[in-house]
Design a protein around this motif. Structure first.
Motif, short mmCIF file in Angstrom:
data_model
loop_
_atom_site.label_atom_id
_atom_site.label_comp_id
_atom_site.label_asym_id
_atom_site.label_seq_id
_atom_site.Cartn_x
_atom_site.Cartn_y
_atom_site.Cartn_z
N TYR A 1 0.84 -1.19 0.00
CA TYR A 1 0.00 0.00 0.00
C TYR A 1 0.88 1.24 0.00
O TYR A 1 1.91 1.29 0.68
CB TYR A 1 -0.90 0.02 1.24
N SER A 2 0.47 2.24 -0.77
CA SER A 2 1.15 3.53 -0.81
C SER A 2 0.21 4.58 -0.24
O SER A 2 -0.87 4.82 -0.79
CB SER A 2 1.53 3.90 -2.25
N LYS A 3 0.60 5.20 0.84
CA LYS A 3 -0.27 6.15 1.52
C LYS A 3 -0.32 7.48 0.76
O LYS A 3 0.65 7.92 0.16
CB LYS A 3 0.23 6.40 2.95
N LYS B 1 0.45 1.10 6.64
CA LYS B 1 1.84 1.54 6.52
C LYS B 1 2.21 1.63 5.04
O LYS B 1 1.65 0.91 4.21
CB LYS B 1 2.77 0.53 7.20
N ASP B 2 3.13 2.49 4.72
CA ASP B 2 3.70 2.48 3.38
C ASP B 2 4.45 1.17 3.19
O ASP B 2 5.26 0.78 4.05
CB ASP B 2 4.67 3.65 3.19
#
Length: 599
Positions: free
Chosen positions: A119-121, A166-167
């Motif tokens: 996941y990319s925030k 989290k990234d």
């Protein structure tokens, strides 16, 4: 005894009022997730079967912080960790565990599911972890932290996980428990398979911080030329503008937020959605930061004495009941394609109406049915003898009702909210279901309320509908199995019906079982000929009921049920289907098809 009944009735009136005071609104669910930016978490999930719940309780049966949800890894050669998701078995999500793994066919208990994802925030977005359904109890953990739980196997739920992600690499763990309990909805007894697992899709949904959370748009009650609705915006400010567009109707309106909500009411002349022309309009809802697109149909549904009126005109509901059982492979329906197969079979039958039994079916099923012009009966699983005097059971049922209505309130196809099926008469039951009915009307006063009853009395001329619950509903459902659970086949033809209510009645269940390919004489049970004769006799009976507004015979396709063990006939299937689980049509299918062609 009389004092006890009065106390129970008083309790439920007070309890219902308390719940309504505390929970006036819809369930906390993003509306129309198909219009959202989604990251699918479907696919292979690692699983651990945990019948003793070692991953949740310690040896003193206390919930502890060393459970499987930590997804712990060995850090030194001497670390004692007695589980490992990375080397465990896997199951497909969405899907049930019963039909994916032989040793889990009859299993009821806990299975732990784990999924890794990247996941990319984005600082300007919120993230929601959205489950379309998990059967039955779910406890959800993200990166080892408990983020929430949900009870109920057929409705969606979500969690705001913006601050938990989290990234880079993340993992979600879900403790899924499908054990049947007396206090549950449904309760221990049920006549369908208790499929366990994450049975519908899982998504990560990204929305702007200030986002359109929910909306509703339908014809104003009892009017066909006024549309009304509202839009709620999360984290919006009073005075912010919300724009509503229906390009085909040349409508473009704005309204300002007040306490997070913008309201609309305007004249329009839409082509009304009906079974022959299921017209849907593109509806665009937009703010400075967010945009949602839906396709919504507009229609009215009312009653007049014993008639049901669609857009002001009487309609006879040529229906069929359907379980969420996958054709050909069986197990829980998991794809749009499987929904379409079931719906196409119903269309071939000549149906314009489907009873979605005995729980809310998937959003995909509802939307596909709407596109094909089916009217729908949608139901919560208040089924048979649940604990009507248990306040937690009521809270569970009401929450499932709220989640069902919240998700599908904009779907024109849904005309009936069903509160219950085959419940025994009592003061507690009447108060329980009566409070559900009141709650449903506060959430949606444009649709009709129903319940399926099997509590007919004997009158002077035959079966008499006289159940206090019929006072509560708009449309009475009657489940009747003449020629199967009672009565000789030929006796059904002459069975008379009377009602003490000037209301429409739907014969919500009628039918009997047959094994596809088993042939014999019409008096030989389990043969296709017996089922065919049963339908012929019951159709003649129903033709003489002048207050009957439709029917939804039981059932389109054979489905799994642990109540049906008869070897070489049932083999864990309820055989009342007009079509076998492998898609083969029985003789009774054509009998009902012929009847519908004449109506």
């Amino acid at each position: 005894m009389k004092i006890t009944k009065i106390l129970l009735a008083t309790f439920f009136l007070l309890f219902g009022a308390m719940l309504n005071a505390q929970e006036d609104g819809y369930a906390d669910l993003l509306q129309n997730i198909d219009s959202r930016q989604k990251i699918s978490l479907n696919g292979k999930w690692d699983i651990i079967v945990d019948p003793l719940e070692n991953g949740f309780y310690n040896h003193r049966l206390q919930e502890y912080d060393g459970g499987y949800f930590n997804n712990a890894k060995m850090k030194t050669p001497s670390d004692l960790i007695e589980y490992n998701f990375d080397t465990s078995a896997q199951l497909n999500v969405p899907g049930d565990w019963n039909t994916q793994m032989d040793k889990l066919y009859y299993y009821e208990g806990t299975v732990w599911y784990k999924k890794d994802f990247n996941y990319s925030k984005n600082q300007n977005e919120l993230a929601f972890l959205y489950f379309e359904a998990v059967n039955y109890e779910a406890i959800v953990y993200l990166n080892g932290e408990k983020i929430g739980s949900h009870v109920g196997g057929y409705t969606p739920f979500q969690f705001n996980v913006t601050d938990k992600l989290k990234d880079g690499n993340n993992f979600v763990v879900v403790k899924v428990d499908n054990k049947r309990k007396k206090e549950n909805v449904p309760t221990i007894n049920q006549d369908w398979w208790n499929y366990g697992g994450i049975t519908r899709s899982v998504h990560l949904i990204n929305v702007p911080k200030t986002h359109i959370a929910d909306y509703y748009l339908q014809l104003e009650k009892d009017k066909s030329n006024v549309l009304e609705g509202w839009v709620t915006v999360e984290n919006g400010n009073d005075g912010d503008e919300v724009k509503l567009q229906i390009p085909e109707l040349k409508k473009s309106l704005t309204s300002k937020l007040k306490n997070g909500k913008a309201s609309f009411s305007f004249k329009a002349k839409p082509t009304l959605w009906d079974t022959f022309n299921p017209k849907l309009y593109e509806v665009i809802i937009e703010t400075d930061s967010d945009k949602v697109v839906d396709h919504i149909g507009f229609r009215t549904i009312t009653t007049d004495g014993s008639k049901i009126l669609l857009n002001g005109k009487p309609i006879f509901l040529k229906g069929i009941s359907v379980h969420e059982e996958a054709p050909f492979k069986t197990g829980r329906v998991t794809s749009v394609e499987e929904c379409k197969i079931l719906l196409q079979w119903a269309k071939e039958l000549g149906s314009n109406f489907i009873r979605l039994a005995h729980y809310p079916h998937s959003e995909a099923m509802v939307k596909e049915a709407e596109k094909m012009g089916f009217l729908l009966w949608s139901e919560i699983p208040v089924y048979w003898t649940i604990q009507f005097d248990n306040e937690d059971t009521y809270a569970n049922a009401q929450n499932q009702l709220k989640e069902m209505i919240s998700r599908d309130k904009n779907r024109a196809a849904v005309i009936l909210w069903s509160m219950a099926n085959e419940t025994p008469e009592s003061e507690a039951r009447l108060s329980f279901i009566g409070n559900l009915e009141k709650k449903a009307r506060t959430l949606d006063d444009t649709r009709l309320i129903t319940a399926a009853l099997d509590t007919q009395s004997k009158g002077d001329e035959g079966n008499l509908i006289k159940d206090p619950l019929a006072d509560v509903v708009d449309v009475i459902g009657i489940n009747n199995y003449c020629g199967w659970y009672y009565g000789e086949l030929e006796s059904c033809r002459d069975l008379k019906w009377a009602s003490t209510y000037n209301k429409p009645m739907i014969m919500s269940e009628v039918g009997g079982g047959a094994l596809y390919g088993l042939h014999g004489k019409a008096n030989e049970i389990w043969t296709e000929e017996y089922q065919e004769a049963l339908f012929e006799s019951n159709i003649e009976m129903m033709e003489n009921i002048d207050f009957m507004a439709g029917l939804s015979p039981w059932i389109l396709m054979d489905f799994r049920s642990a109540r049906r063990p008869l070897k070489r006939i049932q083999d864990d299937f309820n055989r009342k289907g007009l079509i076998s689980e492998q898609g083969m049509k029985k003789k009774a299918f054509y009998t009902l098809q012929k009847y519908y062609a004449k109506k």
